[in-house]
Write an enzyme that holds these catalytic residues in place. Structure first.
Site, PDB file in Angstrom:
ATOM      1  N   LYS A 252       0.372 -18.161 -18.781  1.00 13.65           N
ATOM      2  CA  LYS A 252       1.696 -17.946 -19.367  1.00 13.65           C
ATOM      3  C   LYS A 252       2.577 -17.099 -18.463  1.00 13.65           C
ATOM      4  O   LYS A 252       3.789 -17.046 -18.647  1.00 13.65           O
ATOM      5  CB  LYS A 252       1.557 -17.275 -20.736  1.00 13.65           C
ATOM      6  CG  LYS A 252       0.950 -18.176 -21.805  1.00 13.65           C
ATOM      7  CD  LYS A 252       0.807 -17.442 -23.129  1.00 13.65           C
ATOM      8  CE  LYS A 252       0.197 -18.344 -24.190  1.00 13.65           C
ATOM      9  NZ  LYS A 252       0.005 -17.656 -25.482  1.00 13.65           N
ATOM     10  N   ARG A 253       1.959 -16.429 -17.489  1.00 16.75           N
ATOM     11  CA  ARG A 253       2.753 -15.593 -16.578  1.00 16.75           C
ATOM     12  C   ARG A 253       3.515 -16.413 -15.556  1.00 16.75           C
ATOM     13  O   ARG A 253       4.435 -15.917 -14.919  1.00 16.75           O
ATOM     14  CB  ARG A 253       1.828 -14.587 -15.870  1.00 16.75           C
ATOM     15  CG  ARG A 253       1.249 -13.527 -16.784  1.00 16.75           C
ATOM     16  CD  ARG A 253       0.478 -12.489 -15.994  1.00 16.75           C
ATOM     17  NE  ARG A 253      -0.701 -13.062 -15.373  1.00 16.75           N
ATOM     18  CZ  ARG A 253      -1.886 -13.147 -15.974  1.00 16.75           C
ATOM     19  NH1 ARG A 253      -2.031 -12.728 -17.213  1.00 16.75           N
ATOM     20  NH2 ARG A 253      -2.927 -13.659 -15.334  1.00 16.75           N
TER      21      ARG A 253
END
Length: 320
Positions: A252-253
C-alpha cells in the site's frame, strides 16, 4: 444452500493492484456460482484504520466493476458489516472458548517476545511461533504476574495435525504444535484478526473464502477456532500474491500502483481488469475486458505460480 463469498479489506490504506486481483477473484468465484457477495470492512485495528480509506476502497471497487449484495451502506440480514461495530460477538466467542478450556492468559513482556523472534522457530502469518511460556503457569503464578501486568489471551492449538483441501493449493497439512498458541485478544483490549474473521465469517454464513497466499497458514488456526466454537467452516482457496519483477510483493506504500492513482491517471477500469485477467491466466492475451465478461472464464490461479507485474504489462496498462 446458496454459496456466499466476501471481500474484507482493512481500511489502513488505498487498494493496490494486488488487492484488486484478490477482490476480483473472490467476486468472480461467487458470481460464477450464482451466489451472494458480501463486503465487510475489517477495521478491528482501530489505530491503523481510517474512515476515508474505507470510503475510497468502496469507490474503487465500484469503479473496477465489482458489486456486492450486502455491505456497510446497504446493510443486510447480518449487519453490521463493519468489524468495530461487532465487538460484542467477539467477546461472546471468547467467553465460549474460555468455558471450553481453550484459552489462557499470557504475561510475556515485549523483551521476552523479542527473544522468540531471534530463536530458531518457524515464521508464519502470526510471526514467530510462540513456545507456550505461559500455558502451564500455576494459579499462583498467574495471580502474581496479573498483579503487575494485564495479560493477552491466547488460544490453545490442538496438538494433532490439521488437514484441509485448499481450492487453489490442494491438500494442506499443518502440525498444531508447529503453529503455536496465538493471541485472540491483546493486552490493550484489541481482538485479533484470527478471532474476528472466524466469528464474522461464521455469523454471516460465508461458504467460500478466497484470499491471498500470505494467509494460507492462518487457515489451520481458523479451522481450530471453528471447531472449538462448534461452527461450520467455509471452503478456502488461496491465490498468489502480486509481486514486482524483483519478487517483492506489492504494498500500500507504493502509491503509483493504487487503484486511485490509476484512475486519476486516466486508466479505464476495463484496461486494469484486462491486465489482471491476463496475469491470472483468464485471458490468453492482453485486452480490455469488463469484470462481468470474465465470470465464465474464472479459475483460481495456483499459488505455486508467481504472478508478476512486469514492466511490459505496466506499459500496456498505462498505454505507453
Amino acid at each position: 444452500m446458496k454459496r456466499r463469498g466476501r471481500f474484507a479489506p482493512t481500511p489502513s490504506g488505498q487498494l493496490h493492484i494486488g488487492n484488486a486481483l484478490s477482490a476480483l477473484a473472490s467476486w468472480l468465484q461467487i458470481r460464477q456460482a450464482g451466489g451472494e457477495f458480501v463486503l465487510r470492512i475489517e477495521d478491528i485495528d482501530k489505530p491503523r484504520s481510517r474512515p476515508e480509506f474505507a470510503r475510497q476502497q468502496q469507490d474503487d471497487l465500484v469503479w473496477l466493476g465489482i458489486d456486492w449484495d450486502e455491505g456497510p451502506e446497504q446493510g443486510g440480514p447480518y449487519a453490521p458489516y463493519v468489524q468495530s461495530e461487532r465487538e460484542n460477538l467477539y467477546e461472546a466467542a471468547l467467553e465460549r472458548l474460555d468455558e471450553a478450556g481453550r484459552l489462557y492468559p499470557c504475561y510475556c513482556s515485549r523483551s521476552e517476545l523479542a527473544s522468540i523472534a531471534s530463536a530458531p522457530h518457524g515464521l508464519s502469518s502470526e510471526g514467530p511461533v510462540y513456545p507456550g511460556f505461559c500455558r502451564h503457569l500455576t494459579a499462583e503464578e498467574r495471580e502474581e504476574k496479573g498483579a503487575r501486568k494485564t495479560p493477552a489471551i491466547r488460544f490453545i492449538m490442538p496438538s494433532e495435525p490439521i488437514a484441509f483441501e485448499d481450492g487453489a493449493a490442494g491438500w494442506m497439512r499443518y502440525d498444531g504444535d508447529a503453529l503455536g498458541d496465538f493471541v485472540v485478544k491483546r493486552a490493550d483490549g484489541m481482538f485479533s484478526y484470527q478471532l474476528a474473521v472466524t466469528v464474522d465469517d461464521a455469523a454471516m454464513g460465508i461458504t467460500d473464502v478466497l484470499r491471498g497466499a500470505d494467509l494460507l497458514d492462518s487457515t489451520p488456526r481458523q479451522l481450530a477456532l471453528y471447531e472449538a466454537l462448534g461452527s461450520q467452516a467455509p471452503a478456502f482457496a488461496h491465490i498468489p500474491l502480486v509481486a514486482d519483477e524483483s519478487g517483492q510483493r506489492l504494498s500500500k506504500r507504493d502509491k503509483s500502483l493504487t487503484l486511485a492513482s490509476l484512475k486519476q491517471a486516466g486508466v479505464p477500469p476495463e484496461r486494469l481488469v484486462g491486465a489482471l485477467a491476463h496475469m491470472a491466466g483468464w485471458t490468453e492475451r492482453l485486452e480490455t475486458v469488463s469484470a462481468a465478461e470474465l465470470i465464465g472464464a474464472f479459475d483460481p490461479p495456483k499459488p505455486d505460480r508467481p504472478i508478476v507485474l512486469t514492466s511490459r504489462l505496466m506499459q500496456w496498462l498505462l498505454n505507453d
